[in-house]
Write a protein that holds these residues in place. Sequence first.
Motif, PDB file in Angstrom:
ATOM      1  N   TYR A   5       0.817  -1.214   0.000  1.00 50.99           N
ATOM      2  CA  TYR A   5       0.000   0.000   0.000  1.00 50.99           C
ATOM      3  C   TYR A   5       0.853   1.267   0.000  1.00 50.99           C
ATOM      4  O   TYR A   5       0.353   2.354  -0.262  1.00 50.99           O
ATOM      5  CB  TYR A   5      -0.936   0.002   1.204  1.00 50.99           C
ATOM      6  CG  TYR A   5      -2.107  -0.947   1.072  1.00 50.99           C
ATOM      7  CD1 TYR A   5      -3.370  -0.487   0.702  1.00 50.99           C
ATOM      8  CD2 TYR A   5      -1.961  -2.309   1.297  1.00 50.99           C
ATOM      9  CE1 TYR A   5      -4.446  -1.346   0.573  1.00 50.99           C
ATOM     10  CE2 TYR A   5      -3.023  -3.189   1.176  1.00 50.99           C
ATOM     11  CZ  TYR A   5      -4.258  -2.697   0.804  1.00 50.99           C
ATOM     12  OH  TYR A   5      -5.324  -3.571   0.680  1.00 50.99           O
ATOM     13  N   SER A  21      -0.611   1.621  -6.229  1.00 49.88           N
ATOM     14  CA  SER A  21      -1.886   2.205  -5.794  1.00 49.88           C
ATOM     15  C   SER A  21      -3.017   1.962  -6.793  1.00 49.88           C
ATOM     16  O   SER A  21      -4.148   1.653  -6.396  1.00 49.88           O
ATOM     17  CB  SER A  21      -1.722   3.707  -5.534  1.00 49.88           C
ATOM     18  OG  SER A  21      -1.297   4.356  -6.720  1.00 49.88           O
ATOM     19  N   ASN A  78      -7.270  -0.071   3.207  1.00 52.40           N
ATOM     20  CA  ASN A  78      -8.162  -0.040   2.042  1.00 52.40           C
ATOM     21  C   ASN A  78      -8.902   1.283   1.910  1.00 52.40           C
ATOM     22  O   ASN A  78      -9.523   1.546   0.878  1.00 52.40           O
ATOM     23  CB  ASN A  78      -9.179  -1.182   2.118  1.00 52.40           C
ATOM     24  CG  ASN A  78      -8.557  -2.521   1.782  1.00 52.40           C
ATOM     25  OD1 ASN A  78      -7.586  -2.583   1.041  1.00 52.40           O
ATOM     26  ND2 ASN A  78      -9.113  -3.585   2.329  1.00 52.40           N
ATOM     27  N   LEU A 126      -4.744   6.933  -0.901  1.00 46.36           N
ATOM     28  CA  LEU A 126      -5.067   5.890  -1.879  1.00 46.36           C
ATOM     29  C   LEU A 126      -6.375   6.192  -2.616  1.00 46.36           C
ATOM     30  O   LEU A 126      -6.429   6.179  -3.840  1.00 46.36           O
ATOM     31  CB  LEU A 126      -5.158   4.545  -1.175  1.00 46.36           C
ATOM     32  CG  LEU A 126      -5.376   3.308  -2.051  1.00 46.36           C
ATOM     33  CD1 LEU A 126      -4.144   3.065  -2.913  1.00 46.36           C
ATOM     34  CD2 LEU A 126      -5.682   2.089  -1.182  1.00 46.36           C
TER      35      LEU A 126
END
Length: 630
Positions: free
Chosen positions: A375, A381, A409, A414
Amino acid sequence: MPKIAPFSAWPWEHLGIFKYMLLGPLVGKVVHSSLQKDNDLARDWCFHLLMLTILRFFLYTWYTNVCNMLFLTRNRRIIPQGVDFDQIDKEWNWDNFIILQALIASLSLYMFPHEFAKLPVWDTNGLVTIVMIHVVVSEPLYYWMHRLLHGNYLFTPYHSFHHSSTVPQPVTAGSTTFLEELLVTTVIGLPILGCGLFGCGSKIVIYGYVIVFDFLRCFGHSNVEIMPHWVFDYFPRFKFILYTPTYYSLHHSEMNTNYCLFMPLYDVIWNTLNTNSWDLHKKISLNAGKSTRVPDFVFLAHVVDISSSLHAPFVTRSFSSMAYSARLFLLPQWPFAFLAMLVMWVTSKTFLVSFYNLRGRLHQTWVVPRFGFQYFLPFASQGINKHIEEAILRADRLGVKVISLAALNKNEALNGGGTLFVKKHPNLKVRVVHGNTLTAAVILNEIHEDVQEVFLTGATSKLGRAIALYLCRRGVRVLMLTESTERFQNIQEEAPANCRKNLVQVTKYQAAKNCKTWVVGKWITPGQQRWAPPETHFHQFVVPPIFAFRRDCTYGDLAAMKLPDDVEGLGSCEYTMGRGIVHACHAGGVVHSLEGWSHHEVGALDVDRIDVVWKAALKHGLQPVSSLPK
């Protein structure tokens, strides 16, 4: 103290893990003879017995793990509910029977060494003989012993423990009393002994018979129907030769039917066949490829690291039922986990790992096949967001009501805390939830009302912003650690005019040298912790949690809540959390689902909803970890 029935308890019941030392003489004999280069026959058979014991252990473990691969077996399960902690604890010592039979076999080797020495590697007559003795002697013997154990006198003290396991699993076969396994040992031992007496035994026949016997026990107890119905359509008589997992499950649920070992023929002969056996088998077999019940709620998790990836029910069921911690036995499995990681990178399929039921609603955990370090790789990404998006769209197609995003998540950098997906797909029926509102509520309710000043790191993050605004409204002075004056001012402007003075920007840890309440949202080193005065309490919402470096300070747990007491089928722990405890973001999704809220919870937190979500969580029976007895 209640009276214990004779031969119900195991002789080594109080030895715990040291029970495996009972096999020490067997290991010692093999090792000693090997070092002495002694090729005596006793050593040879001790080696074979040791190998067979190890193979049996791994067979039951492997089959149980396969049954818990829900991403493969979910549509073939006979009893749909999950295996809970209570059943796992009851079956903790399932391998007692393997130790018992190894000890009895060792005794036989000691008493009749020459008879075993004469056995060849292979004898075709031995194969025929052992099958005949099993069919003619072992099968009916087991049938009648099994029926006796279901009698009024023997069932409660000797057999009820086995039937207390709600969902059969391969290891359930060994979840028995001492007397039961003595009887089973007789059943498995007679064909082997018979072959020897008839002079047609062999090493391969003995190995094969024991492994096939164990495999069929695993097969019947698996709760996963893999026998296709067409086999019985083309070969009708075969249904009397070999039972199925469905056949055994009916005995486990209705008990007074289907007593056979492996051959339903004996239930037919003595009129104890459950008439629904074949119809239920056909129904389950035909429905195997179809979708099962749609979950109401999905928690979309991710793997933290390679070691913690082994903390899954389909790797080691007992280990996953405890809070994760680094263990020595994980080290040999690390290379296999690494290879699995490479396979996951290639396949990139989100998979189901666990489920539970709450208030009649099915809750599932899906895992994105990406590890924590990925991550933080800039080039990864786009691929990660693609997997998360696919999982959300899949949940939407299935009819899932709420999908909650785990820690990374929903990373702000992100995908903006899930905002990316909601904007890209404005017509989503599934509600996307990051759960951070409840995380903020948990942290805020841990801070005592008499606290006047708080030092906050990660102050301009989603959670940091909400915590700062909430506390300043409460009249608490918040020292916000940030070097970005612009981001600080933006947050300050969101506060009511009469509360803005309570938000103070600081750029160094030294500013908190007199503040005893720290809220840590960004990882801090032991050196940075030194600036905290003695008796400081560190609240935290940072992953991974900070090191408990200061002995003169206290450290809070990560924001988490215990699920309501009426949760069913939960048998695995969520990472480092205890039994029945989940991260607050997971709990936030649960509350969203139970309340039936129709809005998405993505992006910036709505400070006005913190108390609303908190009260809803308490109303539904969720408890903050800080309130649980230590």
